[in-house]
Design a protein around this motif. Structure first.
Motif, PDB file in Angstrom:
ATOM      1  N   ILE A 186       0.855  -1.180   0.000  1.00 44.61           N
ATOM      2  CA  ILE A 186       0.000   0.000   0.000  1.00 44.61           C
ATOM      3  C   ILE A 186       0.891   1.230   0.000  1.00 44.61           C
ATOM      4  O   ILE A 186       2.121   1.124  -0.042  1.00 44.61           O
ATOM      5  N   THR A 187       0.291   2.393   0.057  1.00 42.58           N
ATOM      6  CA  THR A 187       1.069   3.631  -0.069  1.00 42.58           C
ATOM      7  C   THR A 187       2.043   3.839   1.076  1.00 42.58           C
ATOM      8  O   THR A 187       3.003   4.592   0.931  1.00 42.58           O
ATOM      9  N   THR A 188       1.827   3.205   2.219  1.00 45.48           N
ATOM     10  CA  THR A 188       2.736   3.375   3.357  1.00 45.48           C
ATOM     11  C   THR A 188       3.747   2.241   3.478  1.00 45.48           C
ATOM     12  O   THR A 188       4.544   2.233   4.420  1.00 45.48           O
ATOM     13  N   THR A 189       3.736   1.302   2.547  1.00 46.46           N
ATOM     14  CA  THR A 189       4.685   0.195   2.611  1.00 46.46           C
ATOM     15  C   THR A 189       6.092   0.692   2.309  1.00 46.46           C
ATOM     16  O   THR A 189       6.308   1.425   1.330  1.00 46.46           O
ATOM     17  N   ALA A 190       7.060   0.307   3.139  1.00 47.11           N
ATOM     18  CA  ALA A 190       8.450   0.708   2.947  1.00 47.11           C
ATOM     19  C   ALA A 190       9.200  -0.381   2.190  1.00 47.11           C
ATOM     20  O   ALA A 190       9.076  -1.561   2.499  1.00 47.11           O
ATOM     21  N   VAL A 191       9.958   0.038   1.185  1.00 46.08           N
ATOM     22  CA  VAL A 191      10.810  -0.878   0.432  1.00 46.08           C
ATOM     23  C   VAL A 191      12.207  -0.803   1.024  1.00 46.08           C
ATOM     24  O   VAL A 191      12.861   0.241   0.960  1.00 46.08           O
ATOM     25  N   ARG A 264       2.157   5.783  12.419  1.00 47.74           N
ATOM     26  CA  ARG A 264       2.925   6.436  13.482  1.00 47.74           C
ATOM     27  C   ARG A 264       3.164   7.907  13.229  1.00 47.74           C
ATOM     28  O   ARG A 264       3.399   8.672  14.138  1.00 47.74           O
ATOM     29  N   HIS A 265       3.115   8.333  11.978  1.00 46.45           N
ATOM     30  CA  HIS A 265       3.381   9.734  11.676  1.00 46.45           C
ATOM     31  C   HIS A 265       2.657  10.113  10.404  1.00 46.45           C
ATOM     32  O   HIS A 265       2.608   9.330   9.453  1.00 46.45           O
TER      33      HIS A 265
END
Length: 270
Positions: A186-191, A264-265
Protein backbone atom coordinates in the motif's frame (compact mmCIF):
# COMPACT_ATOMS: atom_id res chain seq x y z
CA UNK A 1 59.92 -13.14 27.47
CA UNK A 2 57.57 -10.39 28.63
CA UNK A 3 54.38 -11.37 30.42
CA UNK A 4 51.34 -9.07 30.42
CA UNK A 5 48.80 -9.35 33.17
CA UNK A 6 45.41 -7.76 33.66
CA UNK A 7 44.65 -5.19 36.30
CA UNK A 8 46.41 -2.01 37.33
CA UNK A 9 49.71 -3.47 38.55
CA UNK A 10 51.21 -4.12 35.09
CA UNK A 11 50.69 -0.65 33.67
CA UNK A 12 51.95 0.92 36.91
CA UNK A 13 55.16 -1.08 36.55
CA UNK A 14 55.45 0.07 32.94
CA UNK A 15 55.13 3.70 34.03
CA UNK A 16 57.75 3.22 36.74
CA UNK A 17 60.15 1.70 34.23
CA UNK A 18 59.62 4.64 31.94
CA UNK A 19 60.29 7.01 34.81
CA UNK A 20 63.56 5.30 35.66
CA UNK A 21 64.60 5.62 32.03
CA UNK A 22 64.31 9.38 32.30
CA UNK A 23 66.66 9.47 35.28
CA UNK A 24 69.45 7.41 33.68
CA UNK A 25 72.71 8.88 32.46
CA UNK A 26 72.48 12.19 34.32
CA UNK A 27 75.77 13.49 32.89
CA UNK A 28 74.81 13.05 29.24
CA UNK A 29 72.45 15.00 27.06
CA UNK A 30 69.28 13.09 26.24
CA UNK A 31 68.31 12.80 22.57
CA UNK A 32 64.75 12.68 21.22
CA UNK A 33 64.92 8.90 20.95
CA UNK A 34 66.07 8.64 24.58
CA UNK A 35 62.92 10.44 25.69
CA UNK A 36 60.51 9.04 23.10
CA UNK A 37 61.23 5.32 23.28
CA UNK A 38 60.29 4.94 26.98
CA UNK A 39 57.04 6.86 26.38
CA UNK A 40 56.15 4.67 23.40
CA UNK A 41 56.97 1.53 25.38
CA UNK A 42 54.84 2.71 28.29
CA UNK A 43 51.90 3.54 26.01
CA UNK A 44 52.19 0.16 24.26
CA UNK A 45 52.25 -1.67 27.59
CA UNK A 46 49.17 0.24 28.72
CA UNK A 47 47.31 -0.61 25.49
CA UNK A 48 48.22 -4.30 25.72
CA UNK A 49 47.02 -4.42 29.31
CA UNK A 50 43.73 -2.69 28.50
CA UNK A 51 43.13 -5.04 25.54
CA UNK A 52 43.74 -8.09 27.71
CA UNK A 53 41.37 -6.77 30.37
CA UNK A 54 38.58 -5.87 27.92
CA UNK A 55 38.80 -9.07 25.88
CA UNK A 56 38.69 -11.34 28.95
CA UNK A 57 40.31 -14.09 26.92
CA UNK A 58 38.10 -13.67 23.82
CA UNK A 59 38.88 -12.34 20.35
CA UNK A 60 38.29 -8.60 19.90
CA UNK A 61 38.10 -8.96 16.10
CA UNK A 62 35.65 -11.83 15.92
CA UNK A 63 33.66 -12.10 12.69
CA UNK A 64 30.10 -11.13 13.62
CA UNK A 65 28.50 -11.87 10.25
CA UNK A 66 27.45 -15.36 11.35
CA UNK A 67 25.87 -13.99 14.53
CA UNK A 68 24.05 -11.33 12.52
CA UNK A 69 22.62 -13.93 10.14
CA UNK A 70 21.41 -16.01 13.08
CA UNK A 71 19.81 -12.92 14.62
CA UNK A 72 17.97 -12.12 11.38
CA UNK A 73 16.69 -15.70 11.11
CA UNK A 74 15.52 -15.59 14.73
CA UNK A 75 13.69 -12.31 14.20
CA UNK A 76 12.06 -13.66 11.05
CA UNK A 77 10.72 -16.64 13.01
CA UNK A 78 9.43 -14.31 15.73
CA UNK A 79 7.78 -12.12 13.09
CA UNK A 80 6.07 -15.14 11.55
CA UNK A 81 4.72 -16.22 14.94
CA UNK A 82 3.49 -12.69 15.64
CA UNK A 83 1.82 -12.53 12.22
CA UNK A 84 -0.07 -15.75 12.89
CA UNK A 85 -1.20 -14.38 16.24
CA UNK A 86 -2.33 -11.13 14.60
CA UNK A 87 -4.37 -13.04 12.01
CA UNK A 88 -6.03 -15.03 14.78
CA UNK A 89 -6.92 -11.92 16.76
CA UNK A 90 -8.14 -10.12 13.64
CA UNK A 91 -10.50 -12.99 12.84
CA UNK A 92 -11.80 -12.96 16.41
CA UNK A 93 -12.42 -9.21 16.28
CA UNK A 94 -14.20 -9.47 12.93
CA UNK A 95 -16.40 -12.27 14.25
CA UNK A 96 -17.34 -10.34 17.39
CA UNK A 97 -18.03 -7.17 15.36
CA UNK A 98 -20.26 -9.00 12.92
CA UNK A 99 -22.17 -10.65 15.76
CA UNK A 100 -22.63 -7.35 17.59
CA UNK A 101 -23.78 -5.54 14.44
CA UNK A 102 -26.71 -7.92 14.05
CA UNK A 103 -28.62 -6.49 16.99
CA UNK A 104 -27.14 -3.01 17.32
CA UNK A 105 -28.15 -0.39 14.75
CA UNK A 106 -25.35 2.19 15.35
CA UNK A 107 -22.70 -0.53 15.34
CA UNK A 108 -24.12 -1.95 12.11
CA UNK A 109 -24.07 1.51 10.53
CA UNK A 110 -20.41 2.15 11.47
CA UNK A 111 -19.49 -1.37 10.42
CA UNK A 112 -20.97 -0.77 6.97
CA UNK A 113 -19.19 2.58 6.69
CA UNK A 114 -15.86 0.96 7.57
CA UNK A 115 -16.38 -1.76 4.99
CA UNK A 116 -16.53 0.93 2.32
CA UNK A 117 -12.97 2.03 3.10
CA UNK A 118 -11.39 -1.42 2.98
CA UNK A 119 -10.88 -1.53 -0.76
CA UNK A 120 -9.25 1.93 -0.95
CA UNK A 121 -6.95 0.97 1.94
CA UNK A 122 -5.81 -2.20 0.18
CA UNK A 123 -7.45 -4.51 2.70
CA UNK A 124 -9.48 -6.47 0.16
CA UNK A 125 -8.33 -8.75 -2.66
CA UNK A 126 -8.65 -7.27 -6.17
CA UNK A 127 -7.76 -8.27 -9.70
CA UNK A 128 -7.48 -6.66 -13.10
CA UNK A 129 -5.20 -5.96 -16.04
CA UNK A 130 -1.85 -4.25 -15.65
CA UNK A 131 1.92 -4.71 -15.86
CA UNK A 132 4.47 -7.01 -14.25
CA UNK A 133 8.08 -5.82 -13.88
CA UNK A 134 10.90 -8.29 -13.20
CA UNK A 135 14.28 -7.11 -11.88
CA UNK A 136 17.26 -9.40 -11.38
CA UNK A 137 20.96 -9.32 -10.52
CA UNK A 138 23.51 -9.85 -13.24
CA UNK A 139 24.62 -13.48 -13.70
CA UNK A 140 27.83 -14.51 -11.95
CA UNK A 141 29.56 -14.93 -15.30
CA UNK A 142 29.19 -11.19 -15.87
CA UNK A 143 32.19 -10.64 -13.59
CA UNK A 144 34.44 -12.13 -16.28
CA UNK A 145 33.15 -9.76 -18.96
CA UNK A 146 33.86 -6.55 -17.05
CA UNK A 147 36.89 -4.44 -17.81
CA UNK A 148 39.14 -4.28 -14.70
CA UNK A 149 38.45 -1.05 -12.82
CA UNK A 150 35.34 -0.25 -14.88
CA UNK A 151 32.74 -1.59 -12.40
CA UNK A 152 32.32 -3.01 -8.94
CA UNK A 153 30.22 -5.80 -7.49
CA UNK A 154 27.61 -3.20 -6.49
CA UNK A 155 27.00 -2.51 -10.18
CA UNK A 156 25.84 -6.10 -10.70
CA UNK A 157 22.98 -6.23 -8.16
CA UNK A 158 19.53 -4.67 -7.80
CA UNK A 159 19.53 -1.99 -5.13
CA UNK A 160 16.81 -0.57 -2.92
CA UNK A 161 16.60 2.65 -4.93
CA UNK A 162 16.05 0.62 -8.11
CA UNK A 163 13.00 -1.15 -6.66
CA UNK A 164 11.75 2.13 -5.22
CA UNK A 165 12.05 3.82 -8.60
CA UNK A 166 9.83 1.18 -10.23
CA UNK A 167 7.28 1.25 -7.39
CA UNK A 168 7.06 5.06 -7.39
CA UNK A 169 6.73 5.17 -11.17
CA UNK A 170 3.87 2.66 -11.12
CA UNK A 171 2.04 4.62 -8.43
CA UNK A 172 2.57 7.80 -10.48
CA UNK A 173 1.15 5.97 -13.50
CA UNK A 174 -2.15 5.44 -11.73
CA UNK A 175 -1.70 1.96 -10.27
CA UNK A 176 -4.87 0.92 -8.44
CA UNK A 177 -3.18 -1.94 -6.56
CA UNK A 178 0.32 -3.35 -6.40
CA UNK A 179 2.18 -6.42 -5.20
CA UNK A 180 5.86 -7.18 -4.68
CA UNK A 181 6.69 -10.89 -4.69
CA UNK A 182 2.91 -11.47 -4.57
CA UNK A 183 2.69 -9.51 -1.29
CA UNK A 184 0.19 -6.65 -1.36
CA UNK A 185 1.75 -3.26 -0.81
CA UNK A 186 0.00 0.00 0.00
CA UNK A 187 1.07 3.63 -0.07
CA UNK A 188 2.74 3.38 3.36
CA UNK A 189 4.69 0.20 2.61
CA UNK A 190 8.45 0.71 2.95
CA UNK A 191 10.81 -0.88 0.43
CA UNK A 192 13.99 -1.93 2.26
CA UNK A 193 16.94 -4.03 1.14
CA UNK A 194 19.29 -6.01 3.41
CA UNK A 195 22.32 -6.80 1.31
CA UNK A 196 20.97 -8.13 -1.98
CA UNK A 197 17.68 -9.29 -0.45
CA UNK A 198 14.41 -7.41 -0.14
CA UNK A 199 12.81 -7.01 3.28
CA UNK A 200 9.03 -6.78 3.12
CA UNK A 201 6.73 -7.07 6.14
CA UNK A 202 9.47 -8.79 8.16
CA UNK A 203 10.31 -11.41 5.51
CA UNK A 204 13.28 -11.55 3.16
CA UNK A 205 13.02 -12.17 -0.58
CA UNK A 206 15.85 -12.90 -3.00
CA UNK A 207 15.98 -11.70 -6.60
CA UNK A 208 14.52 -11.79 -9.14
CA UNK A 209 12.09 -9.23 -7.74
CA UNK A 210 8.61 -9.33 -9.29
CA UNK A 211 6.45 -6.20 -9.07
CA UNK A 212 2.90 -6.28 -10.43
CA UNK A 213 0.56 -3.30 -10.72
CA UNK A 214 -3.13 -3.21 -11.65
CA UNK A 215 -4.08 -0.29 -13.88
CA UNK A 216 -4.06 1.01 -17.42
CA UNK A 217 -1.05 -0.76 -19.03
CA UNK A 218 -0.32 2.15 -21.38
CA UNK A 219 -0.23 4.72 -18.57
CA UNK A 220 1.88 2.45 -16.37
CA UNK A 221 4.37 1.86 -19.19
CA UNK A 222 4.58 5.59 -19.93
CA UNK A 223 5.29 6.31 -16.26
CA UNK A 224 8.11 3.74 -16.24
CA UNK A 225 9.63 5.24 -19.38
CA UNK A 226 9.46 8.76 -17.89
CA UNK A 227 11.12 7.85 -14.58
CA UNK A 228 14.75 8.98 -14.22
CA UNK A 229 15.41 6.23 -11.68
CA UNK A 230 14.05 3.51 -13.97
CA UNK A 231 16.08 4.87 -16.89
CA UNK A 232 19.23 4.74 -14.73
CA UNK A 233 18.54 1.10 -13.90
CA UNK A 234 17.94 0.28 -17.57
CA UNK A 235 21.33 1.82 -18.37
CA UNK A 236 22.86 -0.56 -15.82
CA UNK A 237 20.96 -3.40 -17.48
CA UNK A 238 22.56 -2.49 -20.79
CA UNK A 239 26.06 -1.99 -19.38
CA UNK A 240 26.31 -4.77 -16.79
CA UNK A 241 23.80 -7.41 -17.81
CA UNK A 242 21.21 -7.04 -15.04
CA UNK A 243 17.72 -8.39 -15.67
CA UNK A 244 14.75 -6.14 -16.48
CA UNK A 245 11.53 -6.98 -18.28
CA UNK A 246 8.01 -5.54 -18.47
CA UNK A 247 5.05 -7.77 -19.33
CA UNK A 248 1.43 -6.82 -19.95
CA UNK A 249 -0.97 -8.97 -17.93
CA UNK A 250 -4.64 -9.59 -18.68
CA UNK A 251 -5.57 -10.45 -15.08
CA UNK A 252 -3.33 -9.74 -12.07
CA UNK A 253 -4.43 -11.16 -8.70
CA UNK A 254 -3.60 -8.88 -5.76
CA UNK A 255 -4.35 -10.36 -2.32
CA UNK A 256 -5.51 -8.23 0.59
CA UNK A 257 -2.85 -6.42 2.61
CA UNK A 258 -2.05 -8.37 5.76
CA UNK A 259 0.46 -6.07 7.47
CA UNK A 260 0.01 -3.52 10.20
CA UNK A 261 -2.12 -0.47 9.44
CA UNK A 262 -0.86 1.45 12.47
CA UNK A 263 0.12 4.96 11.36
CA UNK A 264 2.93 6.44 13.48
CA UNK A 265 3.38 9.73 11.68
CA UNK A 266 1.44 11.80 9.17
CA UNK A 267 1.39 15.38 7.96
CA UNK A 268 -1.12 17.42 5.97
CA UNK A 269 0.28 18.71 2.65
CA UNK A 270 0.14 22.47 2.19
Amino acid sequence: MVEYTSGTSSWRKAVLRAGRAFTRLPGRRRSGWTLGVPLIAAAAGLLFTMSATVSAGTSLREDRRVALGELISKKEAETQDARMRVDQLRNEIDGLTDALAVGDGPVAQEHARGEGYLSAAGLTAVHGRGLTVRMDDAPNSADDDLTPGAATQDDLVVHQQDVQAVVNALWAGGAEAMTIMNVRVITTTAVQCVGNTLLLDGKRYSPPFVISAIGDPARLQAALDASNGVRAFRDAVRDYGLGYSVTREADIQAPAYQGSVLLRHASVPR
